[in-house]
Structure formats: structure tokens, C-alpha cells
Design a protein around this motif. Sequence first.
Motif, mmCIF file in Angstrom:
data_model
loop_
_atom_site.group_PDB
_atom_site.id
_atom_site.type_symbol
_atom_site.label_atom_id
_atom_site.label_comp_id
_atom_site.label_asym_id
_atom_site.label_seq_id
_atom_site.Cartn_x
_atom_site.Cartn_y
_atom_site.Cartn_z
ATOM 1 N N ILE A 1 0.836 -1.200 0.000
ATOM 2 C CA ILE A 1 0.000 0.000 0.000
ATOM 3 C C ILE A 1 0.872 1.252 0.000
ATOM 4 C CG2 ILE A 1 -1.696 1.322 1.329
ATOM 5 C CD1 ILE A 1 -2.852 -1.111 -0.104
ATOM 6 N N ALA A 2 1.981 1.209 0.723
ATOM 7 C CA ALA A 2 2.895 2.349 0.730
ATOM 8 C C ALA A 2 3.425 2.623 -0.680
ATOM 9 C CB ALA A 2 4.051 2.094 1.699
ATOM 10 N N ASP A 3 3.752 1.564 -1.419
ATOM 11 C CA ASP A 3 4.199 1.729 -2.805
ATOM 12 C C ASP A 3 3.110 2.378 -3.653
ATOM 13 O OD1 ASP A 3 6.753 0.763 -2.488
ATOM 14 O OD2 ASP A 3 6.241 -1.300 -3.026
ATOM 15 N N LEU A 4 1.866 1.923 -3.488
ATOM 16 C CA LEU A 4 0.756 2.488 -4.256
ATOM 17 C C LEU A 4 0.575 3.981 -3.955
ATOM 18 C CD1 LEU A 4 -2.043 -0.274 -3.998
ATOM 19 C CD2 LEU A 4 -0.532 0.198 -5.933
ATOM 20 N N GLU A 5 0.840 4.359 -2.700
ATOM 21 C CA GLU A 5 0.626 5.739 -2.272
ATOM 22 C C GLU A 5 1.873 6.608 -2.438
ATOM 23 O OE1 GLU A 5 -2.275 7.070 -1.325
ATOM 24 O OE2 GLU A 5 -3.185 5.114 -1.796
ATOM 25 N N GLY A 6 2.961 6.010 -2.926
ATOM 26 C CA GLY A 6 4.186 6.782 -3.111
ATOM 27 C C GLY A 6 4.872 7.140 -1.802
#
Length: 254
Positions: free
Chosen positions: A153-158
Motif C-alpha cells: 500500500i505504501a508503494d501504491l501511495e508513493g
Amino acid sequence: MQLDSSKRGFQPHRFRYWLTEEEDPQREEKIVEGCQVYAQAAERAKRGERTISMDELTGVQALERKHPDLPMQPGHVLRREFEYIRHGTLSWFIKFDVVRGQVIEPSWGPRRTEEDALAHLQRLIASDPTATKWHIVLDNLNIHQSESLVRWIADLEGIEQDMLGVKDKRGIHHSMASRAAFLHDPTHRVVFYYTPKHASWMNQVEIWLSILVRKLLKRGHFISLDDLRDQMLAFMAYYNRTMAKPIKWTYTAY
């Protein structure tokens, strides 16, 4: 005259399961929020948002009865052979589309691990690139609040990975509670809503799973794991084609 022990209230051959309730300080808040998620799902869908109820069905056995059933006759119920041949088990990830009332994107395999759960959710999000936001209702299983899920999720949110802290020590990764809080952030494109402890009835997919058990698994006859998989997928397709409709959720938590 001595009374039979059962007439005095003692029945040592019987017992009843008991569940000691675990305190959840956010129980009422989670129930109210869950009801709102369902109530607002149709309106959000107009903006391209998806609302999904998700759960696992683990250890589904492929049982083959050793001899054929004896069919129903007037005055006699169907009779089933007691002995069976065991062909192994499958674990399933099941997702229920709250607005469409359909079962979508199931996954199956021999295990139910953190890696399996992550892959299952990644396939879900990839299945509809046009969705503007995802609202996912699920229970408090540890693989639903995992380190790998937070990193994805952190990757998706940058969000930079070094901002997440260290598992079991500090930051977002400090505990299951801190990870759940991060995954529940309403500003994310994928938002997770966790049912209260011992309140799985808040998860709509549980209603569908009870239909699956009653209509297929309870009386199923499966000659292999492939047969079990094929029959379950066929039932899901049949349900979506002929029976699917949104669940009328009337509980308001008040």
C-alpha cells in the motif's frame, strides 16, 4: 427413590462450546462504520469506487463417498454412506462485490499465507484499473494486517519504505494495531475496514459462504482436488448468473 442423573440436570455426555468475549474498545465505532460502508456503497459506485467484502474458507476437503447415496423415498430421507475417501484440501480467498451482489476473482491453493493474501489482493486491484477507490471489508486475521501488505500500500501511495519503521519495534510497522491504522487510512486509494473481534457477522461475504456450504459443500461428492475446484467455480458462476443480488443490509448498529 433415586432420580436419573439427566433429570437432575447432569448430562456428562453432552457439552456446549463457549466463547469468551475479547474486549475491543473500538467495537461500536467499527460496527457503525461498517454499516455506513454498506449503506454508501451504491452511491460511491457512481463515482467509480468499489466495495468488496472478503474472507477465507480454509481446509475445504475433497471428500469422495465410498458408496453412492441412497435416494429419497416417501417416508425416508436421503441416506449417505458414512465412509469416505479423502483427496486433500484447498484453501480459498473469496470476495463478494457488495453493490453487484456477485462473487468475484476467487483464489485457491494449498495454503493461506501472508504471501497468498497479498497476491490475492493485488490481483483484485489489478482486475479493474478504472476503479477510483477500493473499500475492502475483512476480519482481523494477522495476514490482513501484515508487513508485506503495508509495504504494498505504501508503494501504491508513493510513501518511502524507510518511513514505515521497523516491524515490532517502531513506526507504522510497530504492531498489528499500528499497521491496521495505516491500512485503514481513508485518504488511500485502497482502504481496509476491519470487523470487530468476534463480529464476523458484519462481513457480508459470510452470508454467501453459508449459501455455498448449504448448497454445495455439505452434500458434495468430490473425486479429486481438481473436481472440488471445478465444482466450486461452477457454483460461483451459476450463482452469479441466476441468484446474485445485493444483500439488503438492515442492521444500523443503533
